[in-house]
Enzyme design. Structure first.
Site, PDB file in Angstrom:
ATOM      1  N   ARG A  43       0.808  -1.224   0.000  1.00 12.79           N
ATOM      2  CA  ARG A  43       0.000   0.000   0.000  1.00 12.79           C
ATOM      3  C   ARG A  43       0.839   1.272   0.000  1.00 12.79           C
ATOM      4  NH1 ARG A  43      -1.802   2.797   3.719  1.00 12.79           N
ATOM      5  NH2 ARG A  43      -1.481   1.243   5.335  1.00 12.79           N
ATOM      6  N   TYR A  97     -16.681   9.312 -18.979  1.00 10.30           N
ATOM      7  CA  TYR A  97     -16.943   7.945 -18.548  1.00 10.30           C
ATOM      8  C   TYR A  97     -17.988   7.983 -17.419  1.00 10.30           C
ATOM      9  CZ  TYR A  97     -16.249   3.469 -16.265  1.00 10.30           C
ATOM     10  OH  TYR A  97     -16.446   2.257 -15.673  1.00 10.30           O
ATOM     11  N   ASP A 169      -8.117  11.519 -19.238  1.00  7.48           N
ATOM     12  CA  ASP A 169      -8.342  10.078 -19.193  1.00  7.48           C
ATOM     13  C   ASP A 169      -7.961   9.561 -20.584  1.00  7.48           C
ATOM     14  OD1 ASP A 169      -9.360   7.485 -19.316  1.00  7.48           O
ATOM     15  OD2 ASP A 169     -11.055   7.933 -18.004  1.00  7.48           O
ATOM     16  N   LYS A 194      -8.537  -2.034 -19.287  1.00  4.08           N
ATOM     17  CA  LYS A 194      -8.877  -2.048 -20.699  1.00  4.08           C
ATOM     18  C   LYS A 194      -7.657  -2.424 -21.559  1.00  4.08           C
ATOM     19  CE  LYS A 194     -12.594  -0.601 -18.732  1.00  4.08           C
ATOM     20  NZ  LYS A 194     -12.964   0.801 -18.629  1.00  4.08           N
TER      21      LYS A 194
HETATM   22  C1  PLP Z   1     -13.464   1.611 -17.662  1.00  2.00           C
HETATM   23  C2  PLP Z   1     -13.110   3.038 -17.668  1.00  2.00           C
HETATM   24  C3  PLP Z   1     -12.795   3.725 -16.487  1.00  2.00           C
HETATM   25  C4  PLP Z   1     -12.890   3.069 -15.117  1.00  2.00           C
HETATM   26  O1  PLP Z   1     -11.967   2.043 -14.973  1.00  2.00           O
HETATM   27  P1  PLP Z   1     -12.204   0.784 -13.970  1.00  2.00           P
HETATM   28  O2  PLP Z   1     -10.956   0.005 -14.159  1.00  2.00           O
HETATM   29  O3  PLP Z   1     -13.446   0.091 -14.409  1.00  2.00           O
HETATM   30  O4  PLP Z   1     -12.339   1.355 -12.604  1.00  2.00           O
HETATM   31  C5  PLP Z   1     -12.413   5.040 -16.598  1.00  2.00           C
HETATM   32  N1  PLP Z   1     -12.360   5.674 -17.785  1.00  2.00           N
HETATM   33  C6  PLP Z   1     -12.670   5.053 -18.934  1.00  2.00           C
HETATM   34  C7  PLP Z   1     -12.591   5.817 -20.215  1.00  2.00           C
HETATM   35  C8  PLP Z   1     -13.049   3.719 -18.928  1.00  2.00           C
HETATM   36  O5  PLP Z   1     -13.367   3.119 -20.089  1.00  2.00           O
END
Ligand code: PLP
Length: 377
Positions: A43, A97, A169, A194
């Site tokens: 952590r 998102y 993002d 992703k």
């Molecule tokens: C999936 C996603 C998130 C969140 O991510 P998690 O791993 O599900 O917490 C944030 N931004 C975008 C663009 C996403 O596709």
């Protein structure tokens, strides 16, 4: 070295006892403290497998440092809570998102942090809602789910001029197609669940930035506690080695699929930044080296559920960025908590589907879409 080389090699720890090619997995949560200044603990975000990933992602994004967390939302909440305090204000672009949108509208006011959504993602529109207390500008490009494009350089320059930090993002583009830090953005966020993970088998998040900002965010992350365990770190390291071959293939297929859909009479609209008809095609072409593997489309007549059930290769399923092609209804998943009006305002309806293009043969994917659109078995 080029990024595709760094994706394979950057950060790798070589075992001095059994010198295999892979980083060993250090599963310990307990490390010595005598005769060392270092205090190692998962952590604290400083165990060996966490450091491998921080170095690899920093190399790919061109940043000084990075933090790996247990989800993309852990990264988003850590950035916002770590950079803002009570009384501060943050500006968001309108297309976000779903989880980030929910965090903004449902949680931020509880921390005394105020927020505004700009009318559009243009720099002028975002500048309009800036206040004296604004400390952060938050964008997402390409955006989920309609692949809207924000001009990264224009936002970065405007934020710099106003002495405000900028955050992007970068999940949809991945570091293969877009490196916002190199364009002047201060903080880059990824849902590593992703493309970085790429095989739909792990959840993780990442923040890449300057040493100074990461050090500040590490303090907040340590309190929020969203660290990533050694085994998931190793899985992610393994995946990131193939990031370039996966995403380059996905880029190529997505361009062809978008072209196919654009011409099909059963399709009302295609949302893909690599199509010259996209309203921000020129901006996308300037700031992205590839247009990515994500696209959305609106069905003209066939019911979206019927269409999805006819697909044989592409799976109706949630999430994105994996090696397998997935189709998903934003209205039924990520944006289901929005009212009809909010959905319509964001351009989402039941006929809009989002496609995450995998690494299967392009012709097989187009064939699958064609048979589902035309109802041929
Ligand atoms: C999936 C996603 C998130 C969140 O991510 P998690 O791993 O599900 O917490 C944030 N931004 C975008 C663009 C996403 O596709």
């Amino acid at each position: 070295m080029k990024n595709s080389t760094l994706a394979v090699h950057a950060g790798t720890r070589h075992d001095s006892v059994f010198p295999g090619v892979n980083s060993p997995v250090y599963v310990s949560t307990s490390y010595p403290y005598l005769d060392t200044e270092e205090r190692m603990y998962p952590r604290y975000f400083n165990t060996p497998n966490q450091m491998v990933l921080a170095e690899k992602l920093s190399a790919l994004e061109g940043t000084e440092d990075a933090l790996l967390l247990s989800s993309g939302m852990a990264a988003i909440s850590t950035v916002i809570l770590g950079l803002l305090k009570k009384g501060d204000h943050v500006v968001f672009q309108p297309a976000l998102y779903g989880g980030a949108y929910h965090f903004a509208v449902a949680e931020l006011s509880n921390f005394g942090i105020d927020h505004s959504f700009s009318e559009s993602a243009d720099a002028e529109a975002m500048e309009k809602v800036i206040r004296p207390e604004t400390r952060l500008i938050y964008i997402e490009t390409p955006s989920n789910p309609l692949l809207e494009i924000t001009d990264i350089k224009a936002i970065a320059e405007m934020a710099r001029r106003r002495d405000i930090l900028s955050v992007v993002d970068n999940t949809f583009a991945s570091p293969v197609n877009q490196n916002p830090f190199r364009l002047g953005i201060d903080v880059v966020i990824h849902s590593a669940t992703k493309y970085l993970g790429g095989h739909s088998d792990l959840a993780a998040g990442a923040i890449a930035s300057s040493r100074e900002i990461i050090s500040k965010l590490r303090n907040m992350a340590l309190s929020l506690g969203g660290s990533l365990n050694a085994l998931d770190c190793y899985l992610l390291e393994r995946s990131m080695k193939t990031l370039f071959v996966r995403v380059e293939k996905q880029n190529q297929s997505a361009v062809q699929i978008a072209g196919f859909l654009e011409k099909h009479p059963q399709i009302r609209k295609v949302f893909y930044p690599g199509l010259p008809a996209h309203p921000k095609y020129r901006v996308a072409a300037a700031q992205m080296s590839g247009f990515g593997g994500m696209l959305s489309f609106e069905l003209a007549r066939i019911d979206a559920t019927v269409f999805q059930k006819r697909l044989k290769v592409i799976r109706p399923s949630m999430s994105l960025g994996g090696v397998e092609s997935i189709v998903c209804s934003p209205a039924m998943t990520s944006h289901r908590h929005m009212s009809r009006e909010e959905q319509e305002k964001s351009g989402i309806n039941r006929q809009v589907l989002r496609l995450s293009v995998g690494i299967e043969d392009t012709e097989d994917l187009i064939g699958d879409l064609r048979q589902a659109l035309e109802g041929i078995n």
